[in-house]
Design an enzyme around this catalytic site. Structure first.
Site, PDB file in Angstrom:
ATOM      1  CG  HIS A  95      11.263  -5.157   5.483  1.00  0.00           C
ATOM      2  ND1 HIS A  95      11.385  -5.510   6.804  1.00  0.00           N
ATOM      3  CD2 HIS A  95      10.737  -3.906   5.470  1.00  0.00           C
ATOM      4  CE1 HIS A  95      10.950  -4.506   7.555  1.00  0.00           C
ATOM      5  NE2 HIS A  95      10.554  -3.530   6.783  1.00  0.00           N
ATOM      6  N   GLY A  96      14.684  -5.887   6.140  1.00  0.00           N
ATOM      7  CA  GLY A  96      15.593  -4.917   6.745  1.00  0.00           C
ATOM      8  C   GLY A  96      16.220  -5.499   7.993  1.00  0.00           C
ATOM      9  CE  LYS A 127      17.760   7.307   8.889  1.00  0.00           C
ATOM     10  NZ  LYS A 127      16.878   6.343   8.214  1.00  0.00           N
ATOM     11  CG  ASN A 136       4.597  -2.692   4.706  1.00  0.00           C
ATOM     12  OD1 ASN A 136       5.401  -3.575   4.966  1.00  0.00           O
ATOM     13  ND2 ASN A 136       4.513  -1.595   5.414  1.00  0.00           N
TER      14      ASN A 136
END
Length: 984
Positions: free
Chosen positions: A906-907, A983, A817
């Protein structure tokens, strides 16, 4: 949607197929350029299913937008600018947009009151100046603990809606704000009238700053052993100030002990139910003393000749220092009936919420719970108190003090009365009693602002009683309105039959209308016969241990635009109470190793547990480095160079990082002190959401030559780290959004979406934002580097070899970003206006702000900004997938500069909101399935986090990469698959 060979239409937006995988929204109206979507048919269906296309089209209204705005194959809706969006604006006469870089949305109107620690309530807007020093109440189901607040955000003028329940609770929120329902958190735009939500009845007292004075000092203990005084001083309990947090806890302990405690020698005893005693234990520990475990014993009792046995629960503290503290704060010593204690005099000098702490714990011990005198009407909750006749004046004064304090809080009481005299073995006693007036609004006020502390059962009863009374009063008020309107219609000549017809759908029958018309009403009506009795209501209405009652939405209506606010708590539940409603609340790098999958098998659980223990994660997170002011300044200015100097990085790390880990345009002086303070304790932490640390194995190599240059081969173990600049970056964006919205309101008014707020290129705000953003990028690189450093240490311990022996080298680190000044070849028409390459009659190089929101840079071979180690083959591109589907390493493709300003996905890109994910998936089940079926070990701060990131909530990463590879913007090199994942 209509479908032809060349066009597609989604929600009124038509796309024209330019070529395979390329779709264009033609330029029209106020658009400054066309927009393009890079997607296969399955991906396009998913992209067209939300607001992505509308946001992409809106982005083309940004001044100076060049060629076209593009959506990558993983695109999905964001806030203002789609995630997966790329937009290049002219750096001379265009603009820079924080909204096109990425920021979090805000949700509640400023006057929304949030419940905070110690039974207080504050407007969410009022939290701005000191939110990090405050603690919000978190309705977590089994209890309602307090939690630090890590985030505070504000945005001007967003459309808000008022949500109202059948009990009359209201809150104002944006459509994105999540509300807790029986199915989990659900965003407001997915709720409707008739849907159920949880509301916490207890609201507390409006916050007030206490007058600061010394409650106790050493002179109050001059007759005690000096060691006791030193013990209190060492716990910072002497001098004891009225503003101390410890004093607030002591108010609760003194109030409860006065009602249901005793002293025995130096010991302080408290009696109650086990869950309530645990809360008392927590407060005793919080002020520095060690309470006992909960004791249990059976005791025999006799009342009026009837014998019975009951189990008694208690805890004690053996600290004489605590006993003496409680005594001097007003807890009676010896037999209470023989004592001459009254309410502590210092209560007269305290804030209302502090007085309520003392009262509520005494009432938790001594006052009766809410109960009905008839099916639908309540007794006055009452409290009785006994004293020996010779101490009756003190007892009378004590009770009248309690009455006075309640009255000063706006709560009416019944008449004070002397009930009876009784002969006991200790002498003749007199019993006093008073009650809280049972008038409905008064009783609701008591139950929702003072109530009962240290008594969970009474608090649950209070929550239900308050909700019942509010619903009952709303029905009565509505019936009174109907009676008044019916009588007015009759007086105006309307026939009774017509009046009955008009009110046919209201909670009244024909007989009620007739009596209203012919007889009039001198008193308020009663609820209708079908209104439930309280006993029935209790049986049918769920209430949780945290005091949240399940209720029903009666109305949702749009109010207009207002400034909106949001907070984020550290607690795993990520919830807080606003107006009683329970509501919620980057970049990537890869490290290669010389380990193989065989080397790691059998060590997965140890590895995931050790990584989880050693790499801070979660919303608050903490950090690996506790940064002082100088550290933060150095990190913001020098980025990875600071990490190298401090021993957290190697020269090789810098050589394999985008921009060598430092943005030279960084200007720390343009980063606010609040942003710096927020980042200070988060250096080296993952954060929450989709940020993660994942150990992976290379399963496939597609381009052996490039893979060899990247140091990758099949079956190799690599580590992927995905996180950003944490609270610092968030605050930078928030700060500049506010300033830009105020300073460039004229530009904002010309944009179709205020979330695209932008500063004109060359303006002071544009330059300051760019400098602050670059500093935040430096911070993000250091953040990931510190995690890398800690990861290396974990691998060293688990595999008993140093990081160098394990070959733990950085493959690449790239920001996600970001808006960067870059020089690109731009196609122009005969007027010099930038146009898509196919329409150009000439080309020229221009400096642009390239906004990549949820997109990654993908420069091809030979580009001067690609690190020297990879310049011959191209920039590594890392595409994380879901934790059950694997990830990819690509290389910048030859077509990336011409098609996407050197960018790709990006993913995998979300297809399901976090709220929907938690409704669809159960975190523990996802963990079990990943471990048992795919041999992937997952560890997270909460099950909800795992559910939010379940594999099924993401697009097919294989399809995303297939499109990127086919278009030549990012070419496949290798595929990886998770082994273990942690996570936030």
């Amino acid at each position: 949607m209509t479908d032809t060979a060349e066009t597609r239409e989604y929600d009124g937006i038509e796309l024209r197929k330019v070529r395979e995988f390329v779709w264009e929204i033609p330029q029209e109206g106020e658009m400054n350029a066309p927009a393009r979507v890079l997607a296969s048919d399955p991906l396009l269906e998913q992209i067209g299913d939300d607001k992505t296309l509308q946001q992409l089209r809106n982005a083309t209204h940004l001044p100076g937008i060049t060629t076209y705005a593009a959506c990558m194959p993983d695109g999905h809706q964001g806030y203002g600018f789609p995630v997966g969006g790329v937009g290049a604006t002219d750096a001379r006469d265009g603009c820079i947009s924080p909204g096109a870089v990425g920021y979090d949305i805000n949700c509640l109107s400023g006057d929304s009151e949030v419940e905070v620690q110690f039974g207080r309530r504050r407007t969410i807007r009022g939290l701005e100046s000191d939110f990090e020093e405050e603690r919000a109440i978190v309705p977590a189901g089994d209890d309602a603990p307090s939690s630090t607040i890590r985030l505070f955000t504000e945005t001007d003028d967003r459309t808000v809606y008022q949500v109202e329940t059948i009990g009359g609770d209201t809150v104002e929120a944006t459509t994105e704000h999540p509300f807790e329902t029986p199915e989990g958190m659900v965003e407001l735009d997915e709720l409707d009238s008739g849907d159920e939500v949880y509301v916490r009845s207890f609201r507390g007292i409006p916050d007030g700053v206490p007058a600061e004075f010394t409650v106790l000092d050493e002179s109050d203990f001059e007759d005690e052993d000096p060691q006791l005084v030193e013990e209190l001083r060492s716990r910072e309990l002497l001098p004891l100030q009225s503003t101390d947090e410890a004093f607030a806890r002591l108010l609760k302990l003194v109030g409860y002990h006065t009602g249901d405690g005793s002293f025995s020698g130096t010991q302080s005893w408290f009696y109650g139910e086990p869950e309530d005693l645990e809360a008392i234990r927590d407060d005793i520990e919080s002020i520095g003393f060690t309470p006992s475990r909960v004791y249990e014993r059976d005791r025999e009792h006799e009342i009026d000749g009837a014998e019975f046995e009951r189990t008694e629960y208690s805890i004690k503290s053996g600290a004489n220092a605590l006993k003496q503290l409680l005594v001097r704060l007003g807890a009676p010593e010896g037999r209470k009936t023989a004592s001459d204690f009254t309410a502590p005099q210092y209560l007269d000098r305290l804030a209302d919420w502090q007085v309520a702490l003392y009262l509520s714990t005494f009432f938790g011990a001594e006052m009766s719970a809410p109960d009905t005198v008839s099916a639908k009407n309540f007794y006055a909750p009452s409290v009785s108190h006994n004293r020996l006749v010779e101490k009756r004046e003190a007892g009378k004064q004590f009770m009248q003090d309690l009455i006075r304090h309640l009255n000063e809080l706006g709560i009416e009481t019944n008449e004070f009365e002397v009930v009876e005299r009784t002969e006991t073995t200790g002498g003749e006693t007199v019993r006093f009693r008073f009650g809280v007036s049972s008038e409905a609004s008064n009783l609701v006020e008591f139950l929702t602002t003072v109530g009962y502390r240290y008594n969970q059962e009474k608090r649950r009863s209070a929550a239900l009683a308050a909700e019942y009374l509010r619903r009952k009063e709303r029905v009565i008020t509505e019936r009174a309105r109907i009676a008044e309107e019916a009588q007015a219609l009759a007086d105006g000549g309307t026939a009774t039959a017509e009046i009955k017809r008009r009110f046919a759908d209201e909670p009244v029958n024909d007989r009620y209308i007739e009596r209203s018309v012919y007889s009039g009403r001198s008193t308020r009506p009663r609820p209708p016969a079908e209104f439930p009795d309280f006993e029935e209501f209790q049986e049918e209405t769920p209430v949780r241990n945290d005091g949240a009652v399940l209720t029903e939405i009666s109305d949702i209506r749009q109010l207009g635009e207002k400034p909106v606010y949001d907070i984020g708590v550290s607690h795993d539940a990520h919830a807080f109470a606003a107006e009683g409603f329970v509501v919620s609340n980057c970049g990537v790098r890869m490290i290669r190793t010389n380990l193989t999958y065989e080397d790691i098998q059998g060590n997965e659980e140890e590895l995931v547990e050790s990584l989880f223990a050693n790499v801070p994660s979660g919303l608050g997170g903490g950090g690996i480095v506790e940064g002082d002011a100088d550290t933060v300044e150095a990190v913001l200015e020098r980025g990875m160079e600071w990490a190298l100097e401090e021993g957290y990085a190697t020269e090789d790390d810098l050589a394999h990082c985008e921009d060598e880990g430092r943005r030279p345009d960084a200007r720390p002086e343009f980063v606010s002190q609040k942003a710096k303070d927020r980042g200070r304790n988060q250096l080296g932490s993952l954060g929450s959401g989709n940020h993660f640390l994942e150990v992976q194995r290379v399963t496939d190599v597609f381009d052996e030559a490039v893979a060899d240059s990247f140091g990758l081969e099949e079956d190799q173990i690599v580590v992927l780290i995905h996180c950003g600049s944490r609270g610092l970056g968030h605050q930078v964006c928030t700060d500049y959004l506010r300033r830009i919205e105020k300073g460039h309101g004229d530009l904002l008014e010309s944009l179709p979406d205020k979330e695209l707020a932008a500063a004109p290129a060359g303006s002071e705000l544009a330059d300051e934002y760019y400098g602050a953003m670059c500093a935040a990028i430096n911070f993000a690189w250091v953040n990931r580097q510190l995690i890398t450093h800690r990861t290396r240490r974990v691998f060293e311990r688990v595999f008993r070899a140093d990081a160098e022996e394990l070959g733990m080298e950085l493959l690449y680190d790239v920001a996600h970003n970001i808006a960067k000044k870059e020089v690109h070849d731009v196609g122009v028409d005969d007027d010099g206006t930038a146009v898509p390459t196919g329409d150009a009659i000439a080309h020229e190089e221009r400096e642009l702000y390239v906004h990549r929101k949820g997109a990654t840079r993908a420069f091809p071979a030979g580009h001067e900004e690609v690190p020297a180690a990879y310049r011959d083959v191209g920039q590594p591109v890392i595409i994380p997938g879901s934790m059950g589907a694997g990830s990819y390493v690509l290389v910048g493709g030859d077509e990336s500069l011409a098609q996407t300003f050197g960018s790709t996905a990006h993913g995998a890109g979300r297809v399901m909101s976090r709220t929907a994910a938690k409704q669809e998936y159960w975190g523990e089940t996802v963990q079990d399935e990943l471990r048992d079926q795919d041999h992937i070990y997952v560890k997270a701060q909460s099950g909800a986090t795992v559910a939010e990131e379940a594999p099924g909530v993401y697009k097919d990463v294989d399809e995303v990469v297939r499109v990127s590879d086919a278009l030549g913007i990012g070419d496949k090199v290798a595929r990886t698959f998770p082994v273990c994942n942690i996570k936030g």
